[in-house]
Design a protein around this motif. Sequence first.
Motif, PDB file in Angstrom:
ATOM      1  N   PHE A 124       0.793  -1.168   0.151  1.00 43.93           N
ATOM      2  CA  PHE A 124       0.003   0.052   0.080  1.00 43.93           C
ATOM      3  C   PHE A 124       0.866   1.255   0.039  1.00 43.93           C
TER       4      PHE A 124
ATOM      5  N   GLY B  91       0.527   5.967  -0.467  1.00 46.18           N
ATOM      6  CA  GLY B  91      -0.232   7.104  -0.765  1.00 46.18           C
ATOM      7  C   GLY B  91       0.498   8.342  -1.113  1.00 46.18           C
TER       8      GLY B  91
ATOM      9  N   GLN C  61      -0.197  12.829  -1.646  1.00 49.75           N
ATOM     10  CA  GLN C  61      -1.124  13.524  -1.405  1.00 49.75           C
ATOM     11  C   GLN C  61      -1.556  14.594  -2.690  1.00 49.75           C
TER      12      GLN C  61
ATOM     13  N   HIS D 172       6.156  15.866  -8.565  1.00 46.70           N
ATOM     14  CA  HIS D 172       7.734  16.207  -8.948  1.00 46.70           C
ATOM     15  C   HIS D 172       8.951  14.882  -8.959  1.00 46.70           C
TER      16      HIS D 172
ATOM     17  N   GLN E 144      -2.499   7.540   8.477  1.00 51.10           N
ATOM     18  CA  GLN E 144      -1.649   6.771   7.536  1.00 51.10           C
ATOM     19  C   GLN E 144      -1.556   5.380   8.120  1.00 51.10           C
TER      20      GLN E 144
ATOM     21  N   ASP F  71      11.758  10.027   3.804  1.00 51.06           N
ATOM     22  CA  ASP F  71      10.989  11.087   4.537  1.00 51.06           C
ATOM     23  C   ASP F  71       9.775  10.300   5.305  1.00 51.06           C
ATOM     24  N   GLN F  72       9.340   9.299   4.909  1.00 59.36           N
ATOM     25  CA  GLN F  72       8.260   8.672   5.514  1.00 59.36           C
ATOM     26  C   GLN F  72       8.486   7.567   6.380  1.00 59.36           C
TER      27      GLN F  72
HETATM   28  P1  TYM Z   1       3.852  12.591  -0.211  1.00 61.37           P
HETATM   29  O1  TYM Z   1       2.613  13.105  -1.050  1.00 61.37           O
HETATM   30  O2  TYM Z   1       4.645  13.843   0.593  1.00 61.37           O
HETATM   31  O3  TYM Z   1       4.946  11.905  -1.342  1.00 61.37           O
HETATM   32  C1  TYM Z   1       4.613  10.671  -1.977  1.00 61.37           C
HETATM   33  C2  TYM Z   1       5.738   9.898  -1.979  1.00 61.37           C
HETATM   34  O4  TYM Z   1       6.816  10.331  -2.524  1.00 61.37           O
HETATM   35  C3  TYM Z   1       7.854  10.443  -1.582  1.00 61.37           C
HETATM   36  N1  TYM Z   1       8.759  11.699  -1.779  1.00 61.37           N
HETATM   37  C4  TYM Z   1      10.007  11.671  -1.785  1.00 61.37           C
HETATM   38  N2  TYM Z   1      10.827  10.656  -2.096  1.00 61.37           N
HETATM   39  C5  TYM Z   1      12.303  11.117  -2.422  1.00 61.37           C
HETATM   40  N3  TYM Z   1      12.583  12.499  -2.391  1.00 61.37           N
HETATM   41  C6  TYM Z   1      11.722  13.311  -2.388  1.00 61.37           C
HETATM   42  N4  TYM Z   1      12.307  14.565  -2.373  1.00 61.37           N
HETATM   43  C7  TYM Z   1      10.471  12.919  -1.836  1.00 61.37           C
HETATM   44  N5  TYM Z   1       9.314  13.742  -1.600  1.00 61.37           N
HETATM   45  C8  TYM Z   1       8.498  12.763  -1.561  1.00 61.37           C
HETATM   46  C9  TYM Z   1       7.520  10.297  -0.248  1.00 61.37           C
HETATM   47  O5  TYM Z   1       8.307   9.377   0.657  1.00 61.37           O
HETATM   48  C10 TYM Z   1       6.158   9.313  -0.573  1.00 61.37           C
HETATM   49  O6  TYM Z   1       6.483   7.891  -0.691  1.00 61.37           O
HETATM   50  N6  TYM Z   1       2.369  10.826   4.241  1.00 61.37           N
HETATM   51  C11 TYM Z   1       2.522  10.458   2.717  1.00 61.37           C
HETATM   52  C12 TYM Z   1       1.403   9.956   2.127  1.00 61.37           C
HETATM   53  C13 TYM Z   1       0.492   8.798   2.858  1.00 61.37           C
HETATM   54  C14 TYM Z   1       1.127   7.460   2.984  1.00 61.37           C
HETATM   55  C15 TYM Z   1       0.218   6.687   3.420  1.00 61.37           C
HETATM   56  C16 TYM Z   1       2.336   6.864   2.382  1.00 61.37           C
HETATM   57  C17 TYM Z   1      -0.657   8.783   3.526  1.00 61.37           C
HETATM   58  N7  TYM Z   1      -0.878   7.550   3.883  1.00 61.37           N
HETATM   59  C18 TYM Z   1       0.343   5.501   3.683  1.00 61.37           C
HETATM   60  C19 TYM Z   1       2.477   5.701   2.590  1.00 61.37           C
HETATM   61  C20 TYM Z   1       1.505   4.805   3.143  1.00 61.37           C
HETATM   62  C21 TYM Z   1       2.879  11.813   1.955  1.00 61.37           C
HETATM   63  O7  TYM Z   1       2.821  12.745   2.475  1.00 61.37           O
HETATM   64  O8  TYM Z   1       3.679  11.574   0.919  1.00 61.37           O
END
Ligand code: TYM
Length: 328
Positions: free
Chosen positions: A9, A11, A13, A19, A134, A151-152
Amino acid sequence: MTLKKGVIFSGIQPSGTIHVGNYLGAIRNWVALLPEYEGIFCIVDYHAITVPYDPAAMQERIFDAAVVNISCGLDPGKCSLFVQSEVPEHTELAWILNCITPIGELERMTQFKTKSEQHRDSVNMGLLDYPVLQAADILLYKAVAVPVGEDQAQHLELSREIARKFNRRFGDFFPEPATLFSETLKVLGVDGKSKMSKSMGNDIGILADPKEVWERLRISVTDENRKRRQDPGDPAVCNVFTMHKGFSRAGDLAIIQAGCRNATLGCVDCKKILRDRIEELVAPFREKAAELRANPALVRGVLAEGAARCRKIAQKTMEQVRSRIGLR
Ligand code: TYM
């Protein structure tokens, strides 16, 4: 048919342009993992409303997130893609998990601290509770693994902790979801310092055209110690090289690395090669996106089907959860 290893799974946003960081850190890995796992991918609109946003733009952003994910290779015939708020069990499970999650655990989350700083006027409960929602997203589908960027990582540690707490209290039920990183843990923004992020305005859109990509790459910070063209550089500390690792072939990488180290390749030329490599990969993605935008009913159909499939799984999990915790 080969037996898959379980559900993954993840997600994203719907909070602005998807990007290069999202693509290299997450989406590309989602696509790569599909032959091995049952994929469930979610456009997390409930998470996106924890910070100030424009309600009038939300539906368009959700639509756009779906278009970009599908265009980047997430084949809806091989996985489920849906919008979080269309499966209300996410928030129902989040409430139940809230009741076993210590507030202290949430207050120490790095993302909560950063976002509270960024949005001082709206430090709301949703922002604090974000990681519990999450965890609910993931556990609702009993996912065995979650492909994300670095970052997650902290949020996923907490998801595992919440699963353990639930299992200890109500009996073994949720698998502890593993974290799956792609080869690119973290892409920095054009400033070369902070994480590439929609909210920081330091990003390069994955579907941007070569002109836009060049405008962003041109100002991208490289190895700051390389002051002049004739100075040798260090690819290990250069964010442009991090992106090269994501987009360029192994043979090219060796040449770029050597050229940077012995100063035969300047940063401008190195960036031009990167621009061309990005374009080779994403030109077909952009075409696909144009087709999808011209056929919104198809995209909405994909999301509706995904939601219907996920709702069934989620409803079953919730029946079991309610019964375990002594409700209904
Ligand atoms: P979000 O929307 O910020 O980012 C989506 C995915 O992209 C990855 N990501 C990056 N990876 C490498 N370098 C970067 N600069 C970079 N920016 C973003 C994030 O790690 C992510 O995998 N909290 C999550 C959304 C979420 C989620 C979940 C993820 C909600 N529920 C359940 C996994 C499982 C988020 O804000 O992703």
